[in-house]
Design a protein around this motif. Structure first.
Motif, PDB file in Angstrom:
ATOM      1  N   HIS A 188       0.799  -1.220   0.000  1.00 17.80           N
ATOM      2  CA  HIS A 188       0.000   0.000   0.000  1.00 17.80           C
ATOM      3  C   HIS A 188       0.833   1.272   0.000  1.00 17.80           C
ATOM      4  O   HIS A 188       0.282   2.363  -0.119  1.00 17.80           O
ATOM      5  CB  HIS A 188      -0.955   0.022   1.197  1.00 17.80           C
ATOM      6  CG  HIS A 188      -0.279  -0.069   2.534  1.00 17.80           C
ATOM      7  ND1 HIS A 188       0.440   0.968   3.078  1.00 17.80           N
ATOM      8  CD2 HIS A 188      -0.210  -1.081   3.436  1.00 17.80           C
ATOM      9  CE1 HIS A 188       0.917   0.603   4.248  1.00 17.80           C
ATOM     10  NE2 HIS A 188       0.549  -0.635   4.497  1.00 17.80           N
ATOM     11  N   SER A 189       2.166   1.163   0.122  1.00 16.95           N
ATOM     12  CA  SER A 189       2.973   2.382   0.268  1.00 16.95           C
ATOM     13  C   SER A 189       4.117   2.457  -0.726  1.00 16.95           C
ATOM     14  O   SER A 189       5.151   3.051  -0.440  1.00 16.95           O
ATOM     15  CB  SER A 189       3.534   2.463   1.697  1.00 16.95           C
ATOM     16  OG  SER A 189       2.502   2.570   2.632  1.00 16.95           O
ATOM     17  N   ILE A 190       3.948   1.852  -1.897  1.00 17.06           N
ATOM     18  CA  ILE A 190       5.027   1.916  -2.895  1.00 17.06           C
ATOM     19  C   ILE A 190       4.499   2.573  -4.168  1.00 17.06           C
ATOM     20  O   ILE A 190       3.292   2.684  -4.387  1.00 17.06           O
ATOM     21  CB  ILE A 190       5.618   0.510  -3.200  1.00 17.06           C
ATOM     22  CG1 ILE A 190       4.520  -0.522  -3.430  1.00 17.06           C
ATOM     23  CG2 ILE A 190       6.484   0.032  -2.075  1.00 17.06           C
ATOM     24  CD1 ILE A 190       4.138  -0.698  -4.821  1.00 17.06           C
ATOM     25  N   LYS A 191       5.430   3.025  -5.005  1.00 23.93           N
ATOM     26  CA  LYS A 191       5.042   3.599  -6.294  1.00 23.93           C
ATOM     27  C   LYS A 191       5.203   2.530  -7.373  1.00 23.93           C
ATOM     28  O   LYS A 191       6.039   1.616  -7.256  1.00 23.93           O
ATOM     29  CB  LYS A 191       5.873   4.839  -6.617  1.00 23.93           C
ATOM     30  CG  LYS A 191       7.363   4.586  -6.768  1.00 23.93           C
ATOM     31  CD  LYS A 191       8.133   5.857  -7.154  1.00 23.93           C
ATOM     32  CE  LYS A 191       8.230   6.846  -6.037  1.00 23.93           C
ATOM     33  NZ  LYS A 191       9.151   7.978  -6.353  1.00 23.93           N
ATOM     34  N   TYR A 192       4.416   2.643  -8.406  1.00 20.86           N
ATOM     35  CA  TYR A 192       4.443   1.685  -9.506  1.00 20.86           C
ATOM     36  C   TYR A 192       5.033   2.350 -10.747  1.00 20.86           C
ATOM     37  O   TYR A 192       5.006   3.585 -10.875  1.00 20.86           O
ATOM     38  CB  TYR A 192       3.026   1.179  -9.800  1.00 20.86           C
ATOM     39  CG  TYR A 192       2.485   0.264  -8.724  1.00 20.86           C
ATOM     40  CD1 TYR A 192       2.636  -1.116  -8.821  1.00 20.86           C
ATOM     41  CD2 TYR A 192       1.850   0.782  -7.600  1.00 20.86           C
ATOM     42  CE1 TYR A 192       2.151  -1.960  -7.826  1.00 20.86           C
ATOM     43  CE2 TYR A 192       1.371  -0.047  -6.597  1.00 20.86           C
ATOM     44  CZ  TYR A 192       1.531  -1.421  -6.716  1.00 20.86           C
ATOM     45  OH  TYR A 192       1.064  -2.253  -5.728  1.00 20.86           O
ATOM     46  N   PRO A 193       5.572   1.553 -11.682  1.00 21.24           N
ATOM     47  CA  PRO A 193       6.073   2.137 -12.930  1.00 21.24           C
ATOM     48  C   PRO A 193       4.958   2.913 -13.637  1.00 21.24           C
ATOM     49  O   PRO A 193       3.777   2.572 -13.525  1.00 21.24           O
ATOM     50  CB  PRO A 193       6.504   0.908 -13.746  1.00 21.24           C
ATOM     51  CG  PRO A 193       6.763  -0.160 -12.725  1.00 21.24           C
ATOM     52  CD  PRO A 193       5.776   0.090 -11.623  1.00 21.24           C
ATOM     53  N   SER A 194       5.336   3.942 -14.385  1.00 23.42           N
ATOM     54  CA  SER A 194       4.338   4.765 -15.072  1.00 23.42           C
ATOM     55  C   SER A 194       4.230   4.410 -16.545  1.00 23.42           C
ATOM     56  O   SER A 194       3.753   5.205 -17.352  1.00 23.42           O
ATOM     57  CB  SER A 194       4.681   6.252 -14.907  1.00 23.42           C
ATOM     58  OG  SER A 194       5.957   6.534 -15.456  1.00 23.42           O
ATOM     59  N   ASN A 195       4.681   3.208 -16.905  1.00 28.66           N
ATOM     60  CA  ASN A 195       4.536   2.730 -18.276  1.00 28.66           C
ATOM     61  C   ASN A 195       3.573   1.540 -18.302  1.00 28.66           C
ATOM     62  O   ASN A 195       2.775   1.365 -17.380  1.00 28.66           O
ATOM     63  CB  ASN A 195       5.909   2.377 -18.870  1.00 28.66           C
ATOM     64  CG  ASN A 195       6.714   1.463 -17.944  1.00 28.66           C
ATOM     65  OD1 ASN A 195       6.153   0.662 -17.193  1.00 28.66           O
ATOM     66  ND2 ASN A 195       8.037   1.597 -17.986  1.00 28.66           N
ATOM     67  N   LYS A 196       3.665   0.705 -19.312  1.00 30.19           N
ATOM     68  CA  LYS A 196       2.747  -0.433 -19.433  1.00 30.19           C
ATOM     69  C   LYS A 196       2.843  -1.395 -18.251  1.00 30.19           C
ATOM     70  O   LYS A 196       1.881  -2.090 -17.934  1.00 30.19           O
ATOM     71  CB  LYS A 196       3.035  -1.193 -20.734  1.00 30.19           C
ATOM     72  CG  LYS A 196       2.680  -0.443 -21.992  1.00 30.19           C
ATOM     73  CD  LYS A 196       2.990  -1.284 -23.226  1.00 30.19           C
ATOM     74  CE  LYS A 196       2.643  -0.534 -24.507  1.00 30.19           C
ATOM     75  NZ  LYS A 196       2.980  -1.347 -25.711  1.00 30.19           N
ATOM     76  N   VAL A 197       4.004  -1.438 -17.600  1.00 28.99           N
ATOM     77  CA  VAL A 197       4.180  -2.359 -16.470  1.00 28.99           C
ATOM     78  C   VAL A 197       3.293  -1.934 -15.299  1.00 28.99           C
ATOM     79  O   VAL A 197       2.669  -2.769 -14.636  1.00 28.99           O
ATOM     80  CB  VAL A 197       5.660  -2.427 -16.038  1.00 28.99           C
ATOM     81  CG1 VAL A 197       5.835  -3.392 -14.866  1.00 28.99           C
ATOM     82  CG2 VAL A 197       6.531  -2.857 -17.215  1.00 28.99           C
ATOM     83  N   GLY A 198       3.194  -0.625 -15.049  1.00 25.16           N
ATOM     84  CA  GLY A 198       2.320  -0.142 -13.992  1.00 25.16           C
ATOM     85  C   GLY A 198       0.868  -0.477 -14.272  1.00 25.16           C
ATOM     86  O   GLY A 198       0.118  -0.892 -13.369  1.00 25.16           O
ATOM     87  N   GLN A 199       0.464  -0.324 -15.537  1.00 26.12           N
ATOM     88  CA  GLN A 199      -0.905  -0.680 -15.920  1.00 26.12           C
ATOM     89  C   GLN A 199      -1.141  -2.173 -15.710  1.00 26.12           C
ATOM     90  O   GLN A 199      -2.207  -2.592 -15.252  1.00 26.12           O
ATOM     91  CB  GLN A 199      -1.138  -0.291 -17.382  1.00 26.12           C
ATOM     92  CG  GLN A 199      -2.545  -0.595 -17.884  1.00 26.12           C
ATOM     93  CD  GLN A 199      -2.713  -0.245 -19.360  1.00 26.12           C
ATOM     94  OE1 GLN A 199      -1.854   0.415 -19.960  1.00 26.12           O
ATOM     95  NE2 GLN A 199      -3.810  -0.689 -19.942  1.00 26.12           N
ATOM     96  N   TRP A 200      -0.114  -2.977 -16.035  1.00 23.52           N
ATOM     97  CA  TRP A 200      -0.231  -4.432 -15.851  1.00 23.52           C
ATOM     98  C   TRP A 200      -0.485  -4.768 -14.379  1.00 23.52           C
ATOM     99  O   TRP A 200      -1.324  -5.627 -14.077  1.00 23.52           O
ATOM    100  CB  TRP A 200       1.046  -5.121 -16.329  1.00 23.52           C
ATOM    101  CG  TRP A 200       1.023  -6.609 -16.115  1.00 23.52           C
ATOM    102  CD1 TRP A 200       0.605  -7.562 -16.992  1.00 23.52           C
ATOM    103  CD2 TRP A 200       1.410  -7.309 -14.924  1.00 23.52           C
ATOM    104  NE1 TRP A 200       0.700  -8.811 -16.427  1.00 23.52           N
ATOM    105  CE2 TRP A 200       1.194  -8.691 -15.159  1.00 23.52           C
ATOM    106  CE3 TRP A 200       1.921  -6.917 -13.698  1.00 23.52           C
ATOM    107  CZ2 TRP A 200       1.471  -9.662 -14.208  1.00 23.52           C
ATOM    108  CZ3 TRP A 200       2.190  -7.886 -12.735  1.00 23.52           C
ATOM    109  CH2 TRP A 200       1.963  -9.238 -12.997  1.00 23.52           C
ATOM    110  N   TYR A 201       0.229  -4.127 -13.464  1.00 20.80           N
ATOM    111  CA  TYR A 201       0.038  -4.374 -12.027  1.00 20.80           C
ATOM    112  C   TYR A 201      -1.433  -4.166 -11.638  1.00 20.80           C
ATOM    113  O   TYR A 201      -2.041  -4.995 -10.957  1.00 20.80           O
ATOM    114  CB  TYR A 201       0.912  -3.436 -11.196  1.00 20.80           C
ATOM    115  CG  TYR A 201       2.283  -3.955 -10.844  1.00 20.80           C
ATOM    116  CD1 TYR A 201       2.453  -4.868  -9.804  1.00 20.80           C
ATOM    117  CD2 TYR A 201       3.413  -3.511 -11.517  1.00 20.80           C
ATOM    118  CE1 TYR A 201       3.728  -5.322  -9.449  1.00 20.80           C
ATOM    119  CE2 TYR A 201       4.689  -3.960 -11.175  1.00 20.80           C
ATOM    120  CZ  TYR A 201       4.837  -4.869 -10.138  1.00 20.80           C
ATOM    121  OH  TYR A 201       6.092  -5.328  -9.792  1.00 20.80           O
TER     122      TYR A 201
END
Length: 696
Positions: free
Chosen positions: A597-610
């Motif tokens: 709940h406290s991390i940032k995700y990639p802002s490319n297709k990988v973040g969308q995949w998550y």
């Protein structure tokens, strides 16, 4: 093992088998001398094995903000943990509404709280508002760490109230702290007052209700002559034995226990444990010091185990020593089908006592080396890595490979992986290799708060006819927790803890929730971490298949900045378009988040995949708190690629000691001996998969 997952190197590889026997896969934990607690440093025998399963302490976690240090000669945490100093034998017990320490109260009189005033107001008056607020912050931080399962470091934390010269004021402070923060204990060292966490309260709460825990410690704190205390009626003989054992182990010099027949809420006959003070024991001032001295005993040793899981080995040791599995600390969990060497520390057990069980443990596949006194516990991740010595047998070419030179294939593979590294996947033992139900499935059920489903997954048997799986099979068929409990071997500690609670509370949502709470936090969160690891593995494969080894806009890279005032999240940088064009970063710097709940995700297709992947499992990125189970998963970061260190190898024929010089010997007669080091949380089977291009 990981059939759809990616490789980072392009060589052909070769076929072979590993773990033909435990001696073919040996691990020695590489200790970090700078981080070892006092006397727990050891020289384990040479060997190798599988890397630790627990990774949260080695992942790049978001840091909590540091608390302001209070005035006084001993700031929070600065005094450390370990064995108590002689002056600590005057420890006070936190009596409060919910807990107290087992040690004798340092009352210096019998203080009474002023009527009509809240405890917070009294503390403000006695300490001054700034120190009172710092104490409140210390209490909140410690409770947070307990809720996160970080009991070890929380237990070592101390907060100084500074020197308090007035005897009456000290007595009032002892009482006020106990009333306001019942999960704390107060200790007098000379004229200085120290506050720290009360671990015995947490331990008893795992056995009985919090109300019973509270009432028991208030009875203990009062020390009224001829008084008694009774726990709630309990028809489970096995559970009563555990409660008897806890009280006798903690307070045996002070209290005695017996079971009596009582009427329960339905006026039916039942059994209840009654506690009373031993004759004149309330007047023995030495009891508190003796008890606290026992709590400060730590014994370090090196555990050698064969064909045993780490937690299974601890279950055997705990059952034989009469302590809880949570009394053992270690830096990582090692593979089962292997010979492994790892340092451990057990509290409340003397070196002499530990040595007496050595012969019995050898029959269980364990040996205890280098037994000696220690200062404090170990912590997960408190190691430099693992050294592996692996034998790969039945060597041959892959079916699609027409090369005649097997030695060339092996040499090419070793050079490639040594140069380029391997994909840092979690290995199959993270998820329960070969099991009908894998640990990540249980973790997902817990995250979705499907408590009954999680219990039934936990008790899903394997397709074998043995006491453990027969007991699991019986429980799923009948939901008879008491009957299944009788069938289980003593060393199956987790299963027994859960069954005792289910027998007491029922196999429904509420009962299963309480059942999971009876399992130590570190074991509960292990299943959730397994689910998070599975998602990370899938994310790594998607990232490599989508973008390859090129660092692209939106990737996350980790700064090697050593400034500890910078949070881990602030050290994780999102790659920009100009940085991609300039090839500023390499793939070795790219990290992927472990969900939380406290991390940032990639802002490319990988973040969308998550986001899409978590939605598929009915989870959202913010839903990684399970309040009923006191589970809090903030998340962390893990590098996509890792490197192998100190890699050496040689080929050997079927006759030991005869090295291979002729490439045309029968392939099946050749074995490959590999020696290498890996960082913590890296898996040897994953590294071997990259070398051999072969799934296990």
């Amino acid at each position: 093992m990981l059939p759809s997952f990616s490789y980072v190197t392009g060589h052909t590889g070769f076929f072979g088998t590993i773990k033909n026997s435990p001696s073919d896969f040996v691990v020695t934990e590489i200790e970090d001398p700078e981080r070892l607690p006092g006397d727990t440093r050891a020289e384990p025998p040479h060997g190798a094995g599988e890397a630790p399963l627990e990774t949260s302490s080695r992942c790049l976690q978001p840091r909590k903000r540091l608390r302001t240090e209070p005035p006084g000669p001993c700031a929070p945490g600065s005094c450390g943990g370990g064995a108590p100093r002689p002056s600590e034998r005057d420890a006070s017990r936190a009596g409060g509404d919910t807990c107290a320490s087992p040690h004798k109260n340092q009352r210096e009189g019998e203080p009474q709280l002023m009527p009509g005033l809240e405890e917070a107001g009294i503390l403000d008056a006695l300490l001054g508002k700034p120190v009172s607020e710092l104490l409140s912050q210390f209490a909140r931080d410690l409770k947070d760490r307990w809720d996160l399962g970080d009991c070890a470091s929380a237990g070592a934390e101390e907060f100084s109230l500074g020197p308090v010269l007035d005897k009456k004021k000290r007595a009032d402070l002892h009482s006020a702290v106990r009333q306001k923060f019942p999960f704390l204990v107060t200790v007098t060292k000379g004229n200085e007052m120290i506050v720290k966490g009360n671990t015995d309260y947490r331990e008893l709460c795992q056995l009985v209700t919090e109300k019973e825990t509270s009432d028991f410690f208030k009875f203990l704190d009062a020390k009224l002559e001829n008084s008694t205390f009774s726990f709630e009626p309990d028809g489970n003989k096995e559970h009563r034995k555990v409660v008897h054992h806890f009280i006798n182990r903690k307070f045996g010099k002070l209290l005695e226990t017996k079971s009596f027949t009582v009427a329960d809420v339905n006026d039916q006959p039942n059994m209840s444990i009654t506690v009373r003070f031993r004759e004149k024991s309330w007047s023995r001032k030495r009891s508190a010091g003796d008890l606290q001295e026992k709590q400060g005993i730590y014994t370090a040793f090196t555990l050698q185990k064969e064909n045993l899981e780490t937690l299974e080995a601890i279950g055997f040791l705990a059952a034989e020593l009469g302590v809880l599995p949570s009394d053992f600390s270690y830096t990582g969990i090692k593979d089962k089908k292997a010979i492994t060497y790892q340092p451990m520390v057990v509290k409340k057990v003397t070196p002499e006592r530990l040595k007496t069980i050595g012969p019995k443990m050898e029959k269980k596949g364990m040996r205890l080396h280098n037994i000696r006194s220690a200062c404090q516990h170990l912590r997960l991740g408190q190691l430099k890595g693992n050294h592996f010595d692996v034998v790969v047998r039945d060597l041959r070419h892959h079916s699609h490979d027409s090369s005649a030179d097997l030695k060339e294939r092996i040499s090419e593979a070793m050079e490639n992986v040594e140069t380029k590294g391997f994909v840092n996947y979690y290995g199959p033992q993270r998820f329960g290799q070969g099991q009908n139900v894998q640990t990540d499935q249980i973790g997902l059920a817990l995250l979705n708060e499907k408590m009954v489903t999680a219990v039934k997954l936990f008790f899903t048997p394997e397709d074998t006819d043995d006491p453990v799986n027969n007991a699991k099979r019986y429980f799923l068929q009948t939901e008879d927790a008491k009957g299944a409990l009788v069938m289980l071997p003593e060393f199956k500690v987790r299963e027994k803890m859960l069954l005792r609670a289910l027998n007491r509370y029922g196999v429904n949502h509420e009962g299963c929730t309480k059942g999971w709470l009876h399992i130590p936090h570190a074991m509960r969160i292990f299943y959730v971490h397994a689910y998070c690891s599975k998602i990370w593995n899938e994310a790594a494969s998607y990232r490599l298949k989508t973008y390859g080894s090129k660092v692209v806009e939106g990737d996350l890279v980790f700064s090697e900045e050593n400034d500890e005032s910078i949070s881990q999240n602030d050290k994780v940088h999102v790659v920009t378009a100009p940085e991609e064009s300039a090839n500023k970063y390499s793939i070795n710097q790219v990290v992927l988040p472990m969900v939380g709940h406290s991390i940032k995700y990639p802002s490319n297709k990988v973040g969308q995949w998550y986001h899409e992947r978590l939605s598929k499992d009915e989870l959202q990125v913010c839903k990684f708190r399970v309040s009923p189970l006191q589970l809090n998963i903030p998340g962390c970061y893990r590098p996509i690629l890792k490197n192998v260190q100190n890699l050496t190898y040689f080929l050997e024929g079927s006759e030991k000691g005869i090295k291979i010089e002729d490439n045309h010997l029968k392939e099946s007669k050749i074995s490959l001996h590999i020696s290498f080091d890996l960082d913590p949380s890296c898996y040897a089977t994953v590294c071997l998969r990259e070398i051999m291009k072969c799934d296990f």
